[in-house]
Design an enzyme around this catalytic site. Structure first.
Site, mmCIF file in Angstrom:
data_model
loop_
_atom_site.group_PDB
_atom_site.id
_atom_site.type_symbol
_atom_site.label_atom_id
_atom_site.label_comp_id
_atom_site.label_asym_id
_atom_site.label_seq_id
_atom_site.Cartn_x
_atom_site.Cartn_y
_atom_site.Cartn_z
ATOM 1 N N CYS A 4 68.846 -52.632 56.926
ATOM 2 C CA CYS A 4 68.114 -51.355 56.936
ATOM 3 C C CYS A 4 69.102 -50.194 56.866
ATOM 4 O O CYS A 4 69.959 -50.032 57.742
ATOM 5 C CB CYS A 4 67.247 -51.250 58.190
ATOM 6 S SG CYS A 4 66.482 -49.619 58.373
ATOM 7 N N ASN A 87 55.752 -40.847 54.457
ATOM 8 C CA ASN A 87 55.185 -41.801 53.508
ATOM 9 C C ASN A 87 55.025 -43.155 54.215
ATOM 10 O O ASN A 87 55.975 -43.648 54.816
ATOM 11 C CB ASN A 87 56.087 -41.939 52.280
ATOM 12 C CG ASN A 87 56.186 -40.637 51.509
ATOM 13 O OD1 ASN A 87 55.224 -39.909 51.383
ATOM 14 N ND2 ASN A 87 57.378 -40.331 51.000
ATOM 15 N N HIS A 100 60.247 -42.622 59.456
ATOM 16 C CA HIS A 100 60.935 -41.345 59.256
ATOM 17 C C HIS A 100 59.961 -40.290 58.780
ATOM 18 O O HIS A 100 58.919 -40.599 58.197
ATOM 19 C CB HIS A 100 62.098 -41.491 58.254
ATOM 20 C CG HIS A 100 61.684 -41.968 56.904
ATOM 21 N ND1 HIS A 100 61.406 -43.283 56.615
ATOM 22 C CD2 HIS A 100 61.493 -41.297 55.734
ATOM 23 C CE1 HIS A 100 61.075 -43.408 55.346
ATOM 24 N NE2 HIS A 100 61.114 -42.215 54.788
HETATM 25 P P1 AMP Z 1 60.692 -42.604 51.582
HETATM 26 O O1 AMP Z 1 60.776 -42.807 50.091
HETATM 27 O O2 AMP Z 1 59.554 -41.729 52.030
HETATM 28 O O3 AMP Z 1 60.740 -43.940 52.295
HETATM 29 O O4 AMP Z 1 61.989 -41.781 51.981
HETATM 30 C C1 AMP Z 1 63.242 -42.366 52.037
HETATM 31 C C2 AMP Z 1 64.245 -41.271 51.797
HETATM 32 O O5 AMP Z 1 65.506 -41.738 52.232
HETATM 33 C C3 AMP Z 1 64.409 -40.869 50.329
HETATM 34 O O6 AMP Z 1 64.073 -39.494 50.171
HETATM 35 C C4 AMP Z 1 65.890 -41.145 50.034
HETATM 36 O O7 AMP Z 1 66.474 -40.166 49.215
HETATM 37 C C5 AMP Z 1 66.483 -41.150 51.427
HETATM 38 N N1 AMP Z 1 67.700 -41.927 51.583
HETATM 39 C C6 AMP Z 1 67.932 -43.204 51.165
HETATM 40 N N2 AMP Z 1 69.165 -43.601 51.507
HETATM 41 C C7 AMP Z 1 69.731 -42.557 52.176
HETATM 42 C C8 AMP Z 1 70.993 -42.341 52.800
HETATM 43 N N3 AMP Z 1 71.938 -43.276 52.789
HETATM 44 N N4 AMP Z 1 71.223 -41.144 53.377
HETATM 45 C C9 AMP Z 1 70.283 -40.182 53.389
HETATM 46 N N5 AMP Z 1 69.063 -40.335 52.833
HETATM 47 C C10 AMP Z 1 68.785 -41.493 52.229
#
Ligand code: AMP
Length: 113
Positions: A4, A87, A100
């Site tokens: 994760c 989401n 989140h």
């Molecule tokens: P969701 O698509 O609603 O599950 O949001 C997940 C979010 O996590 C997306 O907007 C990604 O850009 C963000 N994300 C994924 N990996 C990372 C990371 N290593 N650091 C910061 N944000 C991330």
């Protein structure tokens, strides 16, 4: 859970720009921001999404609400407003399966949908 990405950030195994943390949540900037302010408020505990019973924990949700308020204030968003989105599930666009909340602001966000 070892895979994760948010658990790895919380464990300090992956870098992130952390803007707030307490014993329940950590908040850091989204790696692909879609607004001038795009912060993710993440539970420290690995909870897949809002459908999990653990997500209804009173202390956790109080911590989320406090984080939202403090981050929005620090980002200068209290007057103009902001958006919070979680989401939940693939159909809603969830891509990281760790609870989140996206805190978005700093531009005209338009209608949902
Ligand atoms: P969701 O698509 O609603 O599950 O949001 C997940 C979010 O996590 C997306 O907007 C990604 O850009 C963000 N994300 C994924 N990996 C990372 C990371 N290593 N650091 C910061 N944000 C991330």
């Amino acid at each position: 859970m070892g895979e994760c990405v948010f658990c790895r950030i919380i464990a300090g195994e992956l870098p992130a720009t952390i803007v707030y943390q307490d014993d329940k949540v950590m908040a850091f900037r989204d790696i692909h921001p879609v607004a001038p302010t795009h912060v993710l408020i993440v539970s420290r505990e690995h909870i897949p999404d809002l459908r999990a019973p653990e997500a209804a924990d009173r202390d956790l949700m109080a911590a989320v609400a406090k984080a939202i308020r403090l981050i929005a204030e620090k980002e200068g968003l209290l007057a103009e407003g902001f958006r919070v989105v979680s989401n939940t599930g693939v159909k809603a666009g969830q891509s990281v399966f760790h609870l989140h909340f996206h805190l978005l602001g700093g531009r005209e966000l338009g209608a949902l949908g």
